[in-house]
Motif scaffolding. Structure first.
Motif, PDB file in Angstrom:
ATOM      1  N   LEU A 168     -54.975  86.881  28.751  1.00 56.93           N
ATOM      2  CA  LEU A 168     -55.332  86.305  27.444  1.00 56.93           C
ATOM      3  C   LEU A 168     -55.253  87.364  26.348  1.00 56.93           C
ATOM      4  O   LEU A 168     -54.722  87.113  25.268  1.00 56.93           O
ATOM      5  N   ASP A 169     -55.744  88.564  26.652  1.00 58.05           N
ATOM      6  CA  ASP A 169     -55.707  89.644  25.658  1.00 58.05           C
ATOM      7  C   ASP A 169     -54.280  89.987  25.253  1.00 58.05           C
ATOM      8  O   ASP A 169     -54.010  90.260  24.088  1.00 58.05           O
ATOM      9  N   LYS A 170     -53.356  89.973  26.234  1.00 48.60           N
ATOM     10  CA  LYS A 170     -51.944  90.239  25.913  1.00 48.60           C
ATOM     11  C   LYS A 170     -51.449  89.220  24.886  1.00 48.60           C
ATOM     12  O   LYS A 170     -50.758  89.583  23.926  1.00 48.60           O
ATOM     13  N   LEU A 171     -51.793  87.954  25.085  1.00 43.16           N
ATOM     14  CA  LEU A 171     -51.364  86.908  24.139  1.00 43.16           C
ATOM     15  C   LEU A 171     -52.019  87.091  22.774  1.00 43.16           C
ATOM     16  O   LEU A 171     -51.369  86.968  21.747  1.00 43.16           O
ATOM     17  N   PHE A 172     -53.322  87.402  22.780  1.00 41.18           N
ATOM     18  CA  PHE A 172     -54.037  87.570  21.507  1.00 41.18           C
ATOM     19  C   PHE A 172     -53.483  88.770  20.723  1.00 41.18           C
ATOM     20  O   PHE A 172     -53.346  88.706  19.507  1.00 41.18           O
ATOM     21  N   MET A 173     -53.160  89.850  21.427  1.00 42.78           N
ATOM     22  CA  MET A 173     -52.626  91.041  20.745  1.00 42.78           C
ATOM     23  C   MET A 173     -51.288  90.738  20.101  1.00 42.78           C
ATOM     24  O   MET A 173     -51.050  91.077  18.945  1.00 42.78           O
ATOM     25  N   LYS A 174     -50.415  90.068  20.851  1.00 44.39           N
ATOM     26  CA  LYS A 174     -49.106  89.671  20.351  1.00 44.39           C
ATOM     27  C   LYS A 174     -49.283  88.764  19.128  1.00 44.39           C
ATOM     28  O   LYS A 174     -48.589  88.912  18.127  1.00 44.39           O
ATOM     29  N   TRP A 175     -50.241  87.851  19.249  1.00 37.92           N
ATOM     30  CA  TRP A 175     -50.500  86.883  18.201  1.00 37.92           C
ATOM     31  C   TRP A 175     -51.022  87.545  16.924  1.00 37.92           C
ATOM     32  O   TRP A 175     -50.571  87.231  15.830  1.00 37.92           O
ATOM     33  N   ASN A 176     -51.974  88.459  17.075  1.00 37.93           N
ATOM     34  CA  ASN A 176     -52.547  89.154  15.922  1.00 37.93           C
ATOM     35  C   ASN A 176     -51.490  89.898  15.116  1.00 37.93           C
ATOM     36  O   ASN A 176     -51.573  89.962  13.897  1.00 37.93           O
ATOM     37  N   LYS A 177     -50.491  90.440  15.814  1.00 36.75           N
ATOM     38  CA  LYS A 177     -49.417  91.152  15.127  1.00 36.75           C
ATOM     39  C   LYS A 177     -48.596  90.203  14.252  1.00 36.75           C
ATOM     40  O   LYS A 177     -48.103  90.585  13.215  1.00 36.75           O
ATOM     41  N   GLU A 178     -48.488  88.965  14.725  1.00 38.12           N
ATOM     42  CA  GLU A 178     -47.656  87.989  13.998  1.00 38.12           C
ATOM     43  C   GLU A 178     -48.415  87.337  12.843  1.00 38.12           C
ATOM     44  O   GLU A 178     -47.804  86.736  11.980  1.00 38.12           O
ATOM     45  N   LEU A 179     -49.737  87.445  12.831  1.00 37.32           N
ATOM     46  CA  LEU A 179     -50.534  86.756  11.800  1.00 37.32           C
ATOM     47  C   LEU A 179     -50.323  87.342  10.402  1.00 37.32           C
ATOM     48  O   LEU A 179     -50.105  88.515  10.248  1.00 37.32           O
TER      49      LEU A 179
END
Ligand code: NDP
Ligand code: ZN
Length: 179
Positions: A168-179
């Motif tokens: 989940l953290d891997k997805l959240f980290m990737k996501w935060n970069k795109e925000l």
């Protein structure tokens, strides 16, 4: 003689497939809904979960919320522990959806260890699904809001399973970069 673990899992997956037979996921390909509960249960296998009741609860986790299945039916077919776990991860559909989403955040930390495992695997599966493709009719804003909401529910389930939380953290980290 008691039922083998393999038989228990197959009886459960068959029950869930019959209950979800008319449903499809929200992706453009309209994937059969049953792919989701099976995938959630398999994420738990990948996470090292060996408790058959937890795997059954994962297979059944959306039956009461999204089909005509009653809690009593689960109690009769799968016993009090499995039925109790499903109840723990079932939203109250009489409430408006915004309120249901708020309550998931508020109540996540109060769930049992086993229910938190199912919640984490469910969120991981749905977020990976959203990453794979946007559901029909969803805007980018709606996808982003879903990620933000899911992160808050996951926050309440931390300290439960290192593998699921790491994925989940891997997805959240990737996501935060795109925000
Ligand atoms: P949700 O936002 O709850 O839809 C997500 C759920 O759909 C997932 O939790 C999952 O649940 C299921 N699902 C099915 N297919 C997929 C897929 N391919 N990928 C990911 N998830 C999938 O939908 P609701 O209709 O319940 O939404 C209501 C809420 O959405 C409202 O509270 C509102 O806040 C918000 N909303 C936001 C809008 C916006 O533009 N920002 C517009 C409209 C609503 P499961 O595990 O149960 O299958
Ligand atoms: Zn689900």
């Amino acid at each position: 003689v008691s039922e083998s673990a393999v038989a228990a899992i197959l009886r459960c997956v068959n029950f869930s497939a019959i209950k979800h037979r008319k449903q499809r996921r929200k992706d453009p390909q309209q994937t059969p809904y049953i792919n989701h509960p099976i995938g959630v249960a398999y994420l738990l296998v990948e996470a090292g979960v060996k408790d058959v009741d937890v795997l059954q609860a994962a297979l059944l986790h959306d039956t009461v919320e999204d089909t005509d299945t009653s809690p009593q039916e689960l109690l009769d077919a799968f016993g009090p522990r499995v039925a109790g776990l499903v109840a723990e991860v079932t939203d109250d559909k009489s409430l408006p959806s915004k309120e249901r989403k708020r309550l998931q955040i508020v109540h996540a930390a109060d769930a049992s260890h086993e229910a938190k495992l199912v919640k984490l695997a469910d969120k991981l599966y749905n977020l990976r699904d959203l990453e794979r493709c946007t559901p029909v009719g969803w805007t980018d804003t709606r996808v982003k809001e879903y990620f933000k909401w899911a992160a808050q529910v996951v926050a309440g389930c931390r300290g439960t399973n290192a593998y699921l939380e790491g994925e989940l953290d891997k997805l959240f980290m990737k996501w935060n970069k795109e925000l």
